[in-house]
Design a protein around this motif. Structure first.
Motif, mmCIF file in Angstrom:
data_model
loop_
_atom_site.group_PDB
_atom_site.id
_atom_site.type_symbol
_atom_site.label_atom_id
_atom_site.label_comp_id
_atom_site.label_asym_id
_atom_site.label_seq_id
_atom_site.Cartn_x
_atom_site.Cartn_y
_atom_site.Cartn_z
ATOM 1 N N ALA A 1 -0.609 17.012 13.511
ATOM 2 C CA ALA A 1 -0.841 15.561 13.492
ATOM 3 C C ALA A 1 -2.059 15.233 12.627
ATOM 4 O O ALA A 1 -2.086 14.214 11.942
ATOM 5 C CB ALA A 1 -1.016 15.016 14.902
ATOM 6 N N GLY A 2 -3.050 16.098 12.641
ATOM 7 C CA GLY A 2 -4.229 15.910 11.800
ATOM 8 C C GLY A 2 -3.901 16.022 10.322
ATOM 9 O O GLY A 2 -4.427 15.275 9.492
ATOM 10 N N GLN A 3 -3.010 16.968 9.980
ATOM 11 C CA GLN A 3 -2.562 17.085 8.583
ATOM 12 C C GLN A 3 -1.854 15.800 8.158
ATOM 13 O O GLN A 3 -2.073 15.290 7.058
ATOM 14 C CB GLN A 3 -1.624 18.278 8.417
ATOM 15 N N ASN A 4 -1.006 15.272 9.039
ATOM 16 C CA ASN A 4 -0.319 14.010 8.731
ATOM 17 C C ASN A 4 -1.325 12.871 8.583
ATOM 18 O O ASN A 4 -1.161 12.005 7.724
ATOM 19 C CB ASN A 4 0.710 13.679 9.808
ATOM 20 N N SER B 1 4.577 11.167 15.379
ATOM 21 C CA SER B 1 5.938 10.634 15.521
ATOM 22 C C SER B 1 6.836 11.076 14.380
ATOM 23 O O SER B 1 8.029 11.281 14.575
ATOM 24 C CB SER B 1 5.917 9.106 15.627
ATOM 25 N N ILE B 2 6.257 11.251 13.192
ATOM 26 C CA ILE B 2 7.098 11.667 12.066
ATOM 27 C C ILE B 2 7.411 13.164 12.120
ATOM 28 O O ILE B 2 8.287 13.633 11.405
ATOM 29 C CB ILE B 2 6.508 11.260 10.696
ATOM 30 N N LEU C 1 10.003 8.533 8.723
ATOM 31 C CA LEU C 1 9.189 8.867 7.548
ATOM 32 C C LEU C 1 9.190 7.758 6.510
ATOM 33 O O LEU C 1 8.130 7.376 6.000
ATOM 34 C CB LEU C 1 9.655 10.190 6.930
ATOM 35 N N ASP C 2 10.347 7.190 6.180
ATOM 36 C CA ASP C 2 10.400 6.121 5.182
ATOM 37 C C ASP C 2 9.671 4.872 5.663
ATOM 38 O O ASP C 2 8.981 4.206 4.877
ATOM 39 C CB ASP C 2 11.845 5.792 4.818
ATOM 40 N N VAL C 3 9.817 4.554 6.944
ATOM 41 C CA VAL C 3 9.115 3.403 7.530
ATOM 42 C C VAL C 3 7.610 3.631 7.445
ATOM 43 O O VAL C 3 6.843 2.745 7.058
ATOM 44 C CB VAL C 3 9.546 3.186 9.007
ATOM 45 N N TYR C 4 7.202 4.835 7.791
ATOM 46 C CA TYR C 4 5.786 5.206 7.779
ATOM 47 C C TYR C 4 5.213 5.078 6.368
ATOM 48 O O TYR C 4 4.144 4.502 6.163
ATOM 49 C CB TYR C 4 5.666 6.645 8.303
ATOM 50 N N LYS C 5 5.950 5.583 5.382
ATOM 51 C CA LYS C 5 5.499 5.505 3.992
ATOM 52 C C LYS C 5 5.402 4.055 3.528
ATOM 53 O O LYS C 5 4.459 3.685 2.820
ATOM 54 C CB LYS C 5 6.434 6.300 3.077
ATOM 55 N N SER C 6 6.348 3.234 3.924
ATOM 56 C CA SER C 6 6.317 1.818 3.562
ATOM 57 C C SER C 6 5.102 1.124 4.183
ATOM 58 O O SER C 6 4.406 0.336 3.523
ATOM 59 C CB SER C 6 7.613 1.140 4.021
ATOM 60 N N ASP C 7 4.835 1.436 5.452
ATOM 61 C CA ASP C 7 3.666 0.851 6.124
ATOM 62 C C ASP C 7 2.371 1.299 5.450
ATOM 63 O O ASP C 7 1.419 0.517 5.322
ATOM 64 C CB ASP C 7 3.646 1.235 7.605
#
Length: 191
Positions: free
Chosen positions: A58-61, A163-164, A171-177
């Protein structure tokens, strides 16, 4: 301010011990007066062992999240609402993470608010539903990726970086945010 933050953490350690929270505290770390203060739910096993917020996968993310908005981890402040690892025993007898219960959230929230005041971020990024609940009654699914004001702060909710790991479809939602957050950060930096 840094001395005041250390004083707050010392006070919290004493209060937590008196309240029966005897596991190690994982306090926030990072820059004061940052563009971003990222707030997660609570530490997990890796965080408890290292006594640092957001280590492990999670830290890497989280580090990738920060890179996406052109901010290094050292330039941000990273913390959690609950500063102890909430855990339970699994059916197999292993210690596992669990969501903080209402009593844990109620105990740690005033300390988080004082921490935020001392850190003085321009934007608070909540990571998941638990820290979002400090600022809104909405769920992350309904408000992610949109900044709002609450309690005198600009708040930008994101899904939790973990969560990803478990829901790759986010992942796509996260990248968009993250793109939206990057635009907001760029506008604030240019003011």
């Amino acid at each position: 301010m840094y001395k005041e933050l250390l004083k707050l953490y010392s006070e919290l350690r004493n209060a937590a011990n008196n309240a029966g929270y005897t596991t190690p505290l994982v306090c926030g770390e990072g820059a004061l007066n940052p563009m971003l203060m990222l707030i997660g739910e609570a530490p997990g096993a890796n965080e408890e062992a290292q006594r640092k917020p957001f280590v492990g996968k999670a830290g890497q993310n989280l580090n990738e999240l920060l890179e996406g908005v052109n901010i290094s981890r050292e330039e941000a402040f990273v913390s959690n609402l609950v500063k102890i690892r909430p855990s339970a025993i699994s059916a197999k007898g292993n210690v596992i993470n669990r969501t903080p219960n209402p009593a844990e959230k109620a105990f740690f929230e005033p300390y988080l608010m004082r921490e935020i005041e001392l850190v003085n971020p321009k934007i608070i990024v909540t990571l998941g539903n638990t820290p979002l609940g400090v600022f809104s009654s909405n769920t992350i699914g309904s408000v992610h990726g949109r900044m709002f004001e609450s309690k005198g702060y600009k708040v930008f909710p994101l899904y939790h970086p973990a969560s990803i790991i478990y829901k790759r479809e986010l992942l796509d939602v996260y990248k968009s945010d993250l793109k939206t957050l990057a635009l907001i950060v760029a506008k604030l930096e240019n003011k």
